[in-house]
Design a protein around this motif. Structure first.
Motif, PDB file in Angstrom:
ATOM      1  N   GLY A  53       0.790  -1.225   0.000  1.00  7.18           N
ATOM      2  CA  GLY A  53       0.000   0.000   0.000  1.00  7.18           C
ATOM      3  C   GLY A  53       0.819   1.270   0.000  1.00  7.18           C
ATOM      4  N   PHE A  54       2.088   1.176  -0.412  1.00  3.93           N
ATOM      5  CA  PHE A  54       2.933   2.380  -0.410  1.00  3.93           C
ATOM      6  C   PHE A  54       3.631   2.577  -1.762  1.00  3.93           C
ATOM      7  CE2 PHE A  54       5.073  -1.192   1.621  1.00  3.93           C
ATOM      8  CZ  PHE A  54       6.284  -1.281   0.954  1.00  3.93           C
ATOM      9  N   LEU A  55       2.932   2.255  -2.842  1.00  9.90           N
ATOM     10  CA  LEU A  55       3.502   2.422  -4.183  1.00  9.90           C
ATOM     11  C   LEU A  55       3.700   3.901  -4.483  1.00  9.90           C
ATOM     12  CD1 LEU A  55       4.313   0.889  -6.806  1.00  9.90           C
ATOM     13  CD2 LEU A  55       1.986   1.309  -7.615  1.00  9.90           C
ATOM     14  N   ASP A  56       4.875   4.245  -4.984  1.00 13.15           N
ATOM     15  CA  ASP A  56       5.179   5.630  -5.356  1.00 13.15           C
ATOM     16  C   ASP A  56       4.206   6.088  -6.438  1.00 13.15           C
ATOM     17  OD1 ASP A  56       6.541   7.814  -6.980  1.00 13.15           O
ATOM     18  OD2 ASP A  56       8.014   7.551  -5.383  1.00 13.15           O
ATOM     19  N   PRO A  57       3.661   7.311  -6.321  1.00 13.09           N
ATOM     20  CA  PRO A  57       2.690   7.779  -7.322  1.00 13.09           C
ATOM     21  C   PRO A  57       3.269   7.930  -8.730  1.00 13.09           C
ATOM     22  CG  PRO A  57       3.220   9.513  -5.739  1.00 13.09           C
ATOM     23  CD  PRO A  57       3.800   8.250  -5.203  1.00 13.09           C
ATOM     24  N   ALA A  58       4.580   7.802  -8.889  1.00 12.38           N
ATOM     25  CA  ALA A  58       5.166   7.805 -10.234  1.00 12.38           C
ATOM     26  C   ALA A  58       4.717   6.584 -11.037  1.00 12.38           C
ATOM     27  CB  ALA A  58       6.694   7.838 -10.152  1.00 12.38           C
ATOM     28  N   PHE A  59       4.305   5.523 -10.317  1.00 10.52           N
ATOM     29  CA  PHE A  59       3.842   4.299 -10.968  1.00 10.52           C
ATOM     30  C   PHE A  59       2.317   4.287 -11.018  1.00 10.52           C
ATOM     31  CE2 PHE A  59       7.883   3.401  -8.935  1.00 10.52           C
ATOM     32  CZ  PHE A  59       8.585   2.717  -9.917  1.00 10.52           C
ATOM     33  N   ILE A  70     -10.465 -10.910   1.996  1.00  8.43           N
ATOM     34  CA  ILE A  70     -10.544  -9.469   2.278  1.00  8.43           C
ATOM     35  C   ILE A  70      -9.799  -8.714   1.175  1.00  8.43           C
ATOM     36  CG2 ILE A  70      -9.947  -7.644   3.914  1.00  8.43           C
ATOM     37  CD1 ILE A  70      -9.940  -9.876   6.087  1.00  8.43           C
ATOM     38  N   ASP A  71     -10.491  -7.805   0.518  1.00 18.16           N
ATOM     39  CA  ASP A  71      -9.884  -7.010  -0.552  1.00 18.16           C
ATOM     40  C   ASP A  71      -9.070  -5.879   0.082  1.00 18.16           C
ATOM     41  OD1 ASP A  71      -9.209  -5.527  -2.774  1.00 18.16           O
ATOM     42  OD2 ASP A  71     -11.184  -5.668  -3.704  1.00 18.16           O
ATOM     43  N   LEU A  72      -7.757  -5.945  -0.079  1.00 15.92           N
ATOM     44  CA  LEU A  72      -6.868  -4.939   0.507  1.00 15.92           C
ATOM     45  C   LEU A  72      -6.636  -3.750  -0.417  1.00 15.92           C
ATOM     46  CD1 LEU A  72      -3.964  -7.120   2.013  1.00 15.92           C
ATOM     47  CD2 LEU A  72      -6.247  -6.693   2.951  1.00 15.92           C
ATOM     48  N   ALA A  77      -2.165   1.689   3.899  1.00 14.39           N
ATOM     49  CA  ALA A  77      -1.081   0.758   4.226  1.00 14.39           C
ATOM     50  C   ALA A  77      -1.224   0.171   5.630  1.00 14.39           C
ATOM     51  CB  ALA A  77       0.264   1.461   4.071  1.00 14.39           C
ATOM     52  N   GLU A  78      -1.535   1.010   6.621  1.00 14.29           N
ATOM     53  CA  GLU A  78      -1.593   0.529   8.000  1.00 14.29           C
ATOM     54  C   GLU A  78      -2.758  -0.407   8.249  1.00 14.29           C
ATOM     55  OE1 GLU A  78      -3.472   4.694   7.950  1.00 14.29           O
ATOM     56  OE2 GLU A  78      -1.746   3.679   7.028  1.00 14.29           O
ATOM     57  N   LYS A  79      -3.760  -0.388   7.383  1.00 18.12           N
ATOM     58  CA  LYS A  79      -4.914  -1.279   7.525  1.00 18.12           C
ATOM     59  C   LYS A  79      -4.697  -2.620   6.811  1.00 18.12           C
ATOM     60  CE  LYS A  79      -7.644   1.762   9.629  1.00 18.12           C
ATOM     61  NZ  LYS A  79      -8.723   2.451   8.923  1.00 18.12           N
TER      62      LYS A  79
END
Length: 215
Positions: A53-59, A70-72, A77-79
């Protein structure tokens, strides 16, 4: 085991501009490992960033990440409760070895005494009993890796992400640490995603292998 259990990657695509870095469908059952292989710079670590859950917004990315039904995908990210081991153990230098583990224990465990007891039990499980009061800087590389693993497991993750965590260890320690990590993941029933460029890592992990094309 239900088909609902474990990690499902459904039509996951990760792109940088027009270039597709990762295109993947997979089902990783509890206790099993999916190894994603490719050379440095091929983009394989971006998959871990997407899962965590921490993908850089450049991607840009699409597809679904589902764990035990459970759909993540849309969770912060913390959840997501994704446990991550990196190349470096990243222990907190201002905390003792035991407190490095205790800090990861979920908040529903109350009281310093109970949290300390769980941390000590985790150290004992890793062959590090009586190390709780030590300064992390006094540990060897292999010992630090074991503490980092026990810290991740203490957080009760839904899945385990491994970002080349064995690459900085010498050959003997690498074998021991691989065995410990995969054994504990199986015992905890965690689906695991490993990214590596090392064929020996993939062999030790067993399970599926997905190869990412060079950049």
């Amino acid at each position: 085991m239900s088909d609902n259990q474990g990690l499902r990657l459904e039509a996951v695509h990760i792109c940088l501009g027009e270039r597709v870095l990762v295109a993947l469908d997979a089902h990783v059952r509890r206790g099993e490992t999916l190894t994603v292989m490719g050379p440095s710079g091929s983009g394989k670590s971006t998959l871990l960033a997407y899962l965590g859950g921490f993908l850089d917004p450049a991607f840009t990315a699409s597809g679904r990440v589902i764990v035990d039904g459970i759909d993540l995908t849309r969770l912060q990210a913390e959840k997501r409760h994704a446990g991550i081991l990196f190349q470096d153990p990243l222990l907190f230098p201002h905390l003792s070895v035991a407190d490095n583990i205790a800090i990861a224990i979920p908040e529903d465990v109350h009281g310093r005494k109970q949290r300390r007891a769980l941390a000590e039990a985790a150290l004992d499980d890793a062959g590090l009993s009586d190390f709780g009061d030590r300064d992390p800087e006094t540990l060897s590389g292999g010992q630090k890796a074991r503490v980092a693993l026990q810290r991740v497991l203490a957080s009760r993750p839904r899945l385990l992400l491994l970002d080349e965590p064995f690459s900085k260890l010498d050959a003997n320690l690498r074998d021991q640490t691989r065995q410990l990590v995969f054994d504990r993941a199986r015992r905890a029933g965690l689906p695991v995603v490993l990214v590596t460029h090392d064929e020996d890592d993939a062999r030790a992990a067993g399970g599926q292998v997905h190869k990412v094309d060079p950049a």
